[in-house]
Design a protein around this motif. Structure first.
Motif, mmCIF file in Angstrom:
data_model
loop_
_atom_site.group_PDB
_atom_site.id
_atom_site.type_symbol
_atom_site.label_atom_id
_atom_site.label_comp_id
_atom_site.label_asym_id
_atom_site.label_seq_id
_atom_site.Cartn_x
_atom_site.Cartn_y
_atom_site.Cartn_z
ATOM 1 N N LEU A 78 0.836 -1.205 0.000
ATOM 2 C CA LEU A 78 0.000 0.000 0.000
ATOM 3 C C LEU A 78 0.870 1.255 0.000
ATOM 4 C CD1 LEU A 78 -2.690 -1.117 2.606
ATOM 5 C CD2 LEU A 78 -2.866 -1.163 0.116
ATOM 6 N N PRO A 79 0.357 2.351 -0.591
ATOM 7 C CA PRO A 79 1.132 3.600 -0.593
ATOM 8 C C PRO A 79 1.409 4.084 0.830
ATOM 9 C CG PRO A 79 -0.892 3.807 -1.916
ATOM 10 C CD PRO A 79 -0.946 2.481 -1.228
ATOM 11 N N GLN A 80 2.571 4.685 1.002
ATOM 12 C CA GLN A 80 2.978 5.207 2.324
ATOM 13 C C GLN A 80 2.941 6.733 2.320
ATOM 14 O OE1 GLN A 80 3.564 3.210 4.997
ATOM 15 N NE2 GLN A 80 2.914 1.575 3.629
ATOM 16 N N PRO A 81 2.699 7.398 3.432
ATOM 17 C CA PRO A 81 2.307 6.797 4.699
ATOM 18 C C PRO A 81 0.891 6.216 4.606
ATOM 19 C CG PRO A 81 2.186 9.185 4.861
ATOM 20 C CD PRO A 81 2.745 8.856 3.503
ATOM 21 N N ASN A 82 0.647 5.182 5.364
ATOM 22 C CA ASN A 82 -0.627 4.485 5.282
ATOM 23 C C ASN A 82 -1.428 4.683 6.569
ATOM 24 O OD1 ASN A 82 -2.543 2.733 4.173
ATOM 25 N ND2 ASN A 82 -1.728 1.051 5.368
ATOM 26 N N TYR A 83 -2.735 4.599 6.436
ATOM 27 C CA TYR A 83 -3.627 4.703 7.590
ATOM 28 C C TYR A 83 -4.429 3.414 7.695
ATOM 29 C CZ TYR A 83 -2.487 9.644 7.418
ATOM 30 O OH TYR A 83 -1.810 10.828 7.418
ATOM 31 N N ILE A 85 -7.497 2.878 8.154
ATOM 32 C CA ILE A 85 -8.739 2.893 7.362
ATOM 33 C C ILE A 85 -8.479 2.423 5.924
ATOM 34 C CG2 ILE A 85 -8.546 5.380 6.756
ATOM 35 C CD1 ILE A 85 -11.851 3.569 7.463
ATOM 36 N N HIS A 86 -7.314 2.793 5.350
ATOM 37 C CA HIS A 86 -6.987 2.374 3.983
ATOM 38 C C HIS A 86 -6.693 0.874 3.934
ATOM 39 C CE1 HIS A 86 -5.558 6.776 3.407
ATOM 40 N NE2 HIS A 86 -6.857 6.660 3.198
ATOM 41 N N THR A 87 -5.981 0.379 4.937
ATOM 42 C CA THR A 87 -5.686 -1.058 4.999
ATOM 43 C C THR A 87 -6.984 -1.846 5.112
ATOM 44 O OG1 THR A 87 -3.592 -0.592 6.088
ATOM 45 C CG2 THR A 87 -4.420 -2.854 6.269
ATOM 46 N N LEU A 88 -7.882 -1.393 5.975
ATOM 47 C CA LEU A 88 -9.157 -2.096 6.157
ATOM 48 C C LEU A 88 -9.978 -2.111 4.876
ATOM 49 C CD1 LEU A 88 -10.053 -0.829 9.731
ATOM 50 C CD2 LEU A 88 -9.518 -3.187 9.097
ATOM 51 N N ALA A 89 -9.994 -0.995 4.165
ATOM 52 C CA ALA A 89 -10.741 -0.928 2.893
ATOM 53 C C ALA A 89 -10.117 -1.892 1.886
ATOM 54 C CB ALA A 89 -10.737 0.496 2.352
ATOM 55 N N HIS A 90 -8.790 -1.875 1.795
ATOM 56 C CA HIS A 90 -8.073 -2.734 0.844
ATOM 57 C C HIS A 90 -8.287 -4.217 1.154
ATOM 58 C CE1 HIS A 90 -4.872 -4.132 -1.802
ATOM 59 N NE2 HIS A 90 -4.399 -4.829 -0.780
ATOM 60 N N ILE A 91 -8.122 -4.584 2.400
ATOM 61 C CA ILE A 91 -8.209 -5.987 2.801
ATOM 62 C C ILE A 91 -9.650 -6.500 2.689
ATOM 63 C CG2 ILE A 91 -8.555 -5.833 5.315
ATOM 64 C CD1 ILE A 91 -6.127 -7.689 5.628
ATOM 65 N N SER A 92 -10.622 -5.628 2.953
ATOM 66 C CA SER A 92 -12.035 -6.022 2.836
ATOM 67 C C SER A 92 -12.421 -6.231 1.375
ATOM 68 C CB SER A 92 -12.940 -4.971 3.489
ATOM 69 O OG SER A 92 -12.642 -4.867 4.865
ATOM 70 N N ASP A 93 -11.853 -5.411 0.481
ATOM 71 C CA ASP A 93 -12.086 -5.594 -0.966
ATOM 72 C C ASP A 93 -11.442 -6.883 -1.461
ATOM 73 O OD1 ASP A 93 -13.512 -3.277 -1.214
ATOM 74 O OD2 ASP A 93 -11.881 -2.104 -2.111
ATOM 75 N N LYS A 94 -10.242 -7.154 -0.962
ATOM 76 C CA LYS A 94 -9.483 -8.322 -1.421
ATOM 77 C C LYS A 94 -10.095 -9.638 -0.926
ATOM 78 C CE LYS A 94 -4.813 -10.040 -1.881
ATOM 79 N NZ LYS A 94 -3.412 -9.792 -1.875
ATOM 80 N N TYR A 95 -10.646 -9.612 0.285
ATOM 81 C CA TYR A 95 -11.245 -10.818 0.875
ATOM 82 C C TYR A 95 -12.681 -10.513 1.328
ATOM 83 C CZ TYR A 95 -6.261 -12.027 1.290
ATOM 84 O OH TYR A 95 -4.929 -12.271 1.045
ATOM 85 N N PRO A 96 -13.606 -10.326 0.381
ATOM 86 C CA PRO A 96 -14.968 -9.915 0.751
ATOM 87 C C PRO A 96 -15.723 -10.946 1.588
ATOM 88 C CG PRO A 96 -14.838 -10.439 -1.587
ATOM 89 C CD PRO A 96 -13.448 -10.491 -1.061
ATOM 90 N N GLU A 97 -15.266 -12.202 1.551
ATOM 91 C CA GLU A 97 -15.956 -13.259 2.296
ATOM 92 C C GLU A 97 -15.566 -13.276 3.781
ATOM 93 O OE1 GLU A 97 -11.975 -14.946 1.322
ATOM 94 O OE2 GLU A 97 -13.349 -13.573 0.334
ATOM 95 N N LYS A 98 -14.569 -12.480 4.163
ATOM 96 C CA LYS A 98 -14.096 -12.474 5.544
ATOM 97 C C LYS A 98 -14.543 -11.200 6.277
ATOM 98 C CE LYS A 98 -9.831 -15.032 4.365
ATOM 99 N NZ LYS A 98 -10.442 -16.332 4.358
ATOM 100 N N GLU A 99 -14.742 -11.328 7.576
ATOM 101 C CA GLU A 99 -15.047 -10.163 8.416
ATOM 102 C C GLU A 99 -13.773 -9.806 9.169
ATOM 103 O OE1 GLU A 99 -17.546 -8.905 12.406
ATOM 104 O OE2 GLU A 99 -18.106 -10.761 11.382
ATOM 105 N N PHE A 100 -13.331 -8.555 9.038
ATOM 106 C CA PHE A 100 -12.090 -8.139 9.673
ATOM 107 C C PHE A 100 -12.364 -7.289 10.911
ATOM 108 C CE2 PHE A 100 -10.763 -9.175 5.372
ATOM 109 C CZ PHE A 100 -9.671 -9.983 5.643
ATOM 110 N N CYS A 101 -11.650 -7.612 11.989
ATOM 111 C CA CYS A 101 -11.756 -6.897 13.255
ATOM 112 C C CYS A 101 -10.360 -6.411 13.634
ATOM 113 C CB CYS A 101 -12.261 -7.845 14.346
ATOM 114 S SG CYS A 101 -13.760 -8.733 13.885
ATOM 115 N N LEU A 102 -10.307 -5.382 14.453
ATOM 116 C CA LEU A 102 -9.020 -4.857 14.920
ATOM 117 C C LEU A 102 -8.716 -5.384 16.312
ATOM 118 C CD1 LEU A 102 -9.063 -1.036 14.048
ATOM 119 C CD2 LEU A 102 -7.760 -2.830 12.946
ATOM 120 N N ILE A 103 -7.450 -5.649 16.560
ATOM 121 C CA ILE A 103 -6.986 -5.985 17.905
ATOM 122 C C ILE A 103 -6.072 -4.844 18.332
ATOM 123 C CG2 ILE A 103 -5.530 -7.554 19.241
ATOM 124 C CD1 ILE A 103 -6.459 -9.789 17.327
ATOM 125 N N MET A 104 -6.347 -4.288 19.496
ATOM 126 C CA MET A 104 -5.490 -3.183 19.964
ATOM 127 C C MET A 104 -5.374 -3.190 21.480
ATOM 128 S SD MET A 104 -7.653 0.388 19.707
ATOM 129 C CE MET A 104 -7.957 0.351 17.977
#
Length: 193
Positions: A78-83, A85-104
């Motif tokens: 992904l382009p830098q600097p990255n946020y 929100i951009h990673t989540l959008a990208h990963i959700s598009d790439k794997y639409p069958e999966k639900e992504f959650c954050l761990i923090m």
């Protein structure tokens, strides 16, 4: 399938990271944990941060015996600097069958309202929060938010900084790393100066 995204520089990954990731995989409704290696920000001073591919290799070696924990280099592309929100959008598009959650960590939750598009993140993703020992000066604004789940994971007081300093000072830090991670660090002569 529900995936927990655990972001970090993992410089280096240590047993504390694995304890938290494994606890999340075994004690929540998350099916897998992806350890997302954060790339070096080109606008920040490099300091002691290992190259991206070396940190990914360490995460790969640390997690290869865990069926529910996977290394991820998704942010490297992904382009830098990255946020986030951009990673989540990208990963959700790439794997639409999966639900992504954050761990923090709980410490990050206190500043979460300053993240880019944090409202959009909360609208579309759940957040799993693990405890940290920290001085609590004020309550975070997300105390009873339905998308935020506090997980009673073990509190781990190990840091990558402590490990790097220990290696520099020629201390035995091997118990804080998996055997595979220590072998790679030792073989590559990382963090010695």
């Amino acid at each position: 399938m529900k995936i927990g995204l655990y972001f970090g520089t993992f410089n280096p990954i240590h047993v504390g990271h694995l304890i938290i990731a494994n606890y999340m995989a075994e004690n929540t409704d998350l099916d897998e944990i992806w350890m997302v290696v954060t790339p070096h920000n080109p606008f920040k001073k490099k300091s002691s941060l290992l190259e991206n591919h070396h940190r990914f290799e360490l995460v790969y070696r640390a997690t290869e015996n865990y069926t529910k924990i996977k290394p991820s280099d998704i942010e490297f592309k992904l382009p830098q600097p990255n946020y986030t929100i951009h990673t989540l959008a990208h990963i959700s598009d790439k794997y639409p069958e999966k639900e992504f959650c954050l761990i923090m960590g709980e410490d990050n939750l206190k500043t979460f309202h300053k993240w880019k598009n944090f409202e959009t993140i909360l609208e579309h993703h759940r957040i799993y929060v693990y405890p940290r020992i920290a001085e609590i000066t004020k309550e975070h604004p997300f105390k009873n938010h339905p998308k935020i789940h506090k997980v009673n994971a073990p509190i781990v007081q190990i840091s990558s900084t402590m490990i790097r300093k220990g290696i520099q000072q020629k201390k035995n830090i091997q118990p804080l790393l998996t055997k595979e991670v220590w072998s790679y660090i030792d073989e590559m002569n990382f963090y010695r100066k």
